[in-house]
Design an enzyme around this catalytic site. Structure first.
Site, PDB file in Angstrom:
ATOM      1  CB  CYS A  42       6.435  61.685 -24.456  1.00 44.65           C
ATOM      2  SG  CYS A  42       7.415  61.850 -25.982  1.00 44.65           S
ATOM      3  CG  ASP A  44       8.670  57.180 -27.106  1.00 44.93           C
ATOM      4  OD1 ASP A  44       8.462  55.981 -27.229  1.00 44.93           O
ATOM      5  OD2 ASP A  44       9.842  57.689 -27.403  1.00 44.93           O
ATOM      6  NE  ARG A  46      10.979  54.593 -27.352  1.00 41.96           N
ATOM      7  CZ  ARG A  46      12.034  54.912 -27.275  1.00 41.96           C
ATOM      8  NH1 ARG A  46      13.172  54.305 -27.297  1.00 41.96           N
ATOM      9  NH2 ARG A  46      12.166  56.179 -27.393  1.00 41.96           N
ATOM     10  CG  HIS A  98      10.463  59.231 -22.692  1.00 42.78           C
ATOM     11  ND1 HIS A  98      11.415  58.731 -23.349  1.00 42.78           N
ATOM     12  CD2 HIS A  98       9.265  59.904 -23.223  1.00 42.78           C
ATOM     13  CE1 HIS A  98      10.915  59.156 -24.780  1.00 42.78           C
ATOM     14  NE2 HIS A  98       9.847  59.779 -24.659  1.00 42.78           N
ATOM     15  CB  CYS A 101      12.560  62.554 -24.734  1.00 43.99           C
ATOM     16  SG  CYS A 101      11.245  63.415 -25.593  1.00 43.99           S
TER      17      CYS A 101
END
Length: 207
Positions: A42, A44, A46, A98, A101
């Site tokens: 992803c 993302d 993080r 994750h 999400c």
């Protein structure tokens, strides 16, 4: 100093630290990359692929998008997969989602977000196939769909023409489904690894 200049300064400091600890590090990177892994994750911020599995630059080939999705018409993804499998000869393709999400949450919420709604159709399909998760407590529903989404994308990777061709010619490459916990930093294997068309068929039988 602007935010961008701060990033450049941080880069200079990082490069200096790396060179001080390993003077040959960047020289080695100049050689052709030979990673054993392709990471499909992803976007993302993080979930940095290299860091969470403790690998250095040059050790993992990475493709990231919103929701770690595999669209059979996405030429960007297909080009990355083909290059990783046919040129780099990676041993493992890892689909890593994750928990928590935001892409998956938006599908659960059912609130239109605009253009990205077209991209998230894959997750909508997964949700329709697993509406039983609606019976779960609210705090478990999101993470359950995150896991289902990873499993679905593993199937999609296996169904790609790139993977079918690789297995047909006897190439040893395995597709895995993992999920990462932002709250604890731990990766969990969802147990859907496929190293052959027979493995892929077993996924449908077990679903």
């Amino acid at each position: 100093m602007s935010d961008l200049n701060k990033l450049i300064e941080a880069n200079r400091a990082w490069a200096a630290r790396v060179t001080a600890s390993d003077p040959e590090f960047f020289t080695r990177l100049l050689g052709q990359q030979r990673p054993h892994y392709l990471w499909i994750g992803c976007s993302d911020s993080r979930v940095p692929a290299n860091q969470i599995v403790g690998l250095l630059p040059g050790e993992i080939f990475v493709h990231r998008n919103v929701g770690n999705l595999v669209h059979q018409t996405d030429l960007n993804f297909l080009a990355v997969l083909q290059y990783a499998v046919e040129v780099l000869h990676v041993d493992h393709v890892i689909v890593c989602g994750h928990y928590g999400c935001g892409a998956v949450q938006s599908v659960l919420d059912g609130q239109p977000l605009g253009l990205i709604d077209n991209w998230l159709r894959n997750i909508e399909t997964v949700y329709r196939q697993h509406r039983d998760i609606d019976a779960l407590p609210a705090d478990q529903r999101l993470n359950a769909l995150c896991e289902h989404n990873v499993r679905a994308q593993v199937r999609a990777v296996c169904d790609s023409t790139v993977m079918r061709a690789a297995w047909a010619r006897g190439q040893e490459v395995t597709v895995h489904g993992w999920i990462y916990g932002i709250a604890d930093g731990l990766v969990n294997d969802l147990g859907v690894s496929c190293a052959s068309p027979a493995d892929r068929a077993r996924l449908d039988a077990a679903d």
